[in-house]
Design an enzyme around this catalytic site. Structure first.
Site, short mmCIF file in Angstrom:
data_model
loop_
_atom_site.label_atom_id
_atom_site.label_comp_id
_atom_site.label_asym_id
_atom_site.label_seq_id
_atom_site.Cartn_x
_atom_site.Cartn_y
_atom_site.Cartn_z
N SER A 1 0.83 -1.21 0.00
CA SER A 1 0.00 0.00 0.00
C SER A 1 0.85 1.25 0.00
O SER A 1 0.41 2.30 -0.44
CB SER A 1 -0.87 0.05 1.26
OG SER A 1 -1.84 -0.93 1.22
N ASN B 1 -4.60 5.99 -2.26
CA ASN B 1 -4.07 6.34 -0.94
C ASN B 1 -3.38 7.70 -0.92
O ASN B 1 -3.31 8.35 0.12
CB ASN B 1 -3.12 5.25 -0.44
CG ASN B 1 -3.91 4.04 0.03
OD1 ASN B 1 -5.10 4.13 0.31
ND2 ASN B 1 -3.26 2.89 0.08
N HIS C 1 -2.13 -3.38 -6.91
CA HIS C 1 -2.70 -2.95 -5.63
C HIS C 1 -4.21 -3.17 -5.59
O HIS C 1 -4.96 -2.48 -6.27
CB HIS C 1 -2.35 -1.47 -5.40
CG HIS C 1 -2.68 -0.99 -4.03
ND1 HIS C 1 -3.27 0.22 -3.77
CD2 HIS C 1 -2.53 -1.58 -2.82
CE1 HIS C 1 -3.45 0.36 -2.48
NE2 HIS C 1 -3.00 -0.72 -1.87
N GLU D 1 -5.07 -1.06 -8.86
CA GLU D 1 -4.11 -0.11 -9.41
C GLU D 1 -2.92 -0.91 -9.96
O GLU D 1 -2.30 -1.68 -9.22
CB GLU D 1 -3.63 0.85 -8.32
CG GLU D 1 -4.72 1.82 -7.87
CD GLU D 1 -4.33 2.67 -6.67
OE1 GLU D 1 -4.85 3.79 -6.56
OE2 GLU D 1 -3.51 2.23 -5.83
P1 NAD Z 1 -2.00 -9.52 7.07
O1 NAD Z 1 -1.18 -9.24 8.26
O2 NAD Z 1 -3.45 -9.79 7.20
O3 NAD Z 1 -1.35 -10.77 6.28
C1 NAD Z 1 0.01 -10.90 6.01
C2 NAD Z 1 0.31 -12.39 5.94
O4 NAD Z 1 1.63 -12.56 5.42
C3 NAD Z 1 0.28 -13.08 7.29
O5 NAD Z 1 -0.57 -14.21 7.23
C4 NAD Z 1 1.73 -13.50 7.54
O6 NAD Z 1 1.85 -14.71 8.24
C5 NAD Z 1 2.24 -13.61 6.12
N1 NAD Z 1 3.68 -13.46 5.98
C6 NAD Z 1 4.49 -12.55 6.57
N2 NAD Z 1 5.75 -12.71 6.16
C7 NAD Z 1 5.74 -13.75 5.28
C8 NAD Z 1 6.74 -14.40 4.50
N3 NAD Z 1 8.01 -14.03 4.53
N4 NAD Z 1 6.36 -15.44 3.70
C9 NAD Z 1 5.07 -15.84 3.65
N5 NAD Z 1 4.08 -15.25 4.36
C10 NAD Z 1 4.42 -14.22 5.15
O7 NAD Z 1 -1.71 -8.28 6.07
P2 NAD Z 1 -2.66 -7.72 4.91
O8 NAD Z 1 -3.59 -6.71 5.47
O9 NAD Z 1 -3.20 -8.87 4.11
O10 NAD Z 1 -1.59 -6.90 4.04
C11 NAD Z 1 -0.68 -7.56 3.19
C12 NAD Z 1 -0.10 -6.56 2.21
O11 NAD Z 1 -1.17 -5.94 1.46
C13 NAD Z 1 0.68 -5.40 2.85
O12 NAD Z 1 1.75 -5.07 2.01
C14 NAD Z 1 -0.35 -4.27 2.88
O13 NAD Z 1 0.26 -3.00 2.82
C15 NAD Z 1 -1.11 -4.54 1.59
N6 NAD Z 1 -2.48 -4.02 1.54
C16 NAD Z 1 -3.30 -4.09 2.64
C17 NAD Z 1 -4.59 -3.61 2.55
C18 NAD Z 1 -5.53 -3.71 3.71
O14 NAD Z 1 -6.54 -2.99 3.74
N7 NAD Z 1 -5.29 -4.60 4.68
C19 NAD Z 1 -5.08 -3.06 1.35
C20 NAD Z 1 -4.22 -3.03 0.24
C21 NAD Z 1 -2.93 -3.50 0.35
#
Ligand code: NAD
Length: 311
Positions: free
Chosen positions: A144, A215, A165, A177
């Site tokens: 993000s 964002n 994204h 995106e």
């Molecule tokens: P989350 O914490 O729900 O999930 C992340 C997952 O990644 C976890 O299950 C964790 O165990 C796993 N993980 C961490 N390190 C790892 C590795 N080395 N190998 C394999 N798995 C690994 O996070 P999320 O909210 O799903 O966000 C994930 C990404 O998406 C981030 O970069 C975030 O910025 C982006 N994002 C989030 C949102 C949102 O609203 N939550 C929206 C758009 C983008």
């Protein structure tokens, strides 16, 4: 160059622009975003592997996908329980789970990374995957707030690297995106546009600048709303009411900040401020810092700018 060579070259370039369609996707990170992306990809006829760090996390990822799929199936097929069940079953059968990222990417067309928002961890992951994934495999990050080019630098496939994204919740939100970096090839870009459309999403293209499109506008907007409260110019409740009734927004900025997570909002603004200290839009906020220090992180913790009841 002879006419024939020119024509041949043009033909090759045009055909190279059309890479084979993406059939297999590896989603790294089975959290909130990863499961949504995996579900939508499976629903739209792709083979998917979801990778996370442990069997336990993956069991939880699977459960989330099953629940979400049954909601989608119910909406799609109503009382026709048989059709709903077969729809969910078919999508689920396209998803496999793995704790071994390196093995998972040895036969895949696209890797979508959705792990923790930490530059070093993402770089480390992509650098390892780069060594074992096939030449033609495209890498994408769902970050993000981190620059895509800073992540891509850890690989030797910057022409096949992009930001992809998605928005939360992925099965509901239509936007993707597609983020371009300067080294990205036209073929990679076209492939990701086609892939996004094949998911039933609407892709928009943008350059690799902080916050991309959504964002970049939303985060400074939420921060400006917090600054209004800090100065005592208006209450959070009134600002939310004003933006819903006056601007037609479905949520006010404080409801949105609580939904996104105040820790996430703080992480994003702090990162941008560190990189661009002179941009007043990226100024941190003492009120936001205080909420995070108190553990009031928003809806997920039962309290943020508003109370939501115990979690
Ligand atoms: P989350 O914490 O729900 O999930 C992340 C997952 O990644 C976890 O299950 C964790 O165990 C796993 N993980 C961490 N390190 C790892 C590795 N080395 N190998 C394999 N798995 C690994 O996070 P999320 O909210 O799903 O966000 C994930 C990404 O998406 C981030 O970069 C975030 O910025 C982006 N994002 C989030 C949102 C949102 O609203 N939550 C929206 C758009 C983008």
């Amino acid at each position: 160059m002879s006419f024939v060579t020119k024509v041949l070259r043009r033909g090759l370039t045009t055909s190279a622009l059309r890479m084979a369609a993406i059939k297999h996707v590896t989603v790294i990170g089975g959290g909130q975003m990863g499961v949504g992306i995996a579900q939508v990809a499976a629903q739209t006829g792709h083979q998917v592997t979801v990778v996370d760090q442990s069997e336990e996390i993956l069991a939880h990822s699977k459960l989330s996908i099953e629940r979400s799929l049954s909601r989608v199936a119910k909406k799609k097929f109503g009382e026709d329980l048989k059709a709903a069940e077969s729809y969910s079953k078919s999508a689920l059968s396209s998803i496999s789970l793995s704790t071994d990222a390196l093995a998972a990417v040895t036969k895949t067309d696209l890797v979508i990374e959705a792990i923790i928002e930490n530059l070093q961890v993402k770089q480390e992951l992509f650098s390892q995957l780069d060594k074992v994934a096939p030449q033609e495999t495209i890498f994408a990050s769902n970050t993000s707030s981190l620059p895509i080019s800073d992540i891509a630098i850890s690989t030797d496939r910057r022409d096949r690297f992009a930001g992809l994204h998605f928005f939360n919740p992925v099965p509901v939100m239509k936007l993707v995106e597609v983020v371009q970096i300067s080294e990205q090839s036209d073929a990679t870009f076209q492939s990701l546009m086609d892939f996004s459309k094949s998911l039933g999403k609407v892709p928009v293209v943008c350059k690799d600048t902080p916050g991309f499109i959504v964002n970049r506008l939303l985060v400074p907007y939420m921060m400006e709303a917090i600054r209004l409260v800090e100065r005592g110019d208006a209450s959070a409740r009134d600002i939310d009411t004003a933006m819903k009734l006056g601007a037609g927004y479905p949520m006010g900025p404080f409801e949105l900040a609580d939904y996104v997570g105040l820790d996430v909002t703080k992480f994003i603004i702090d990162g941008w401020h560190e990189k661009f200290p002179n941009n007043p839009l990226f100024e941190p906020s003492p009120l936001l810092d205080q909420k995070v220090a108190q553990g009031k992180l928003g809806t997920k913790k039962g309290e943020g700018f508003y109370p939501y009841g115990k979690k």
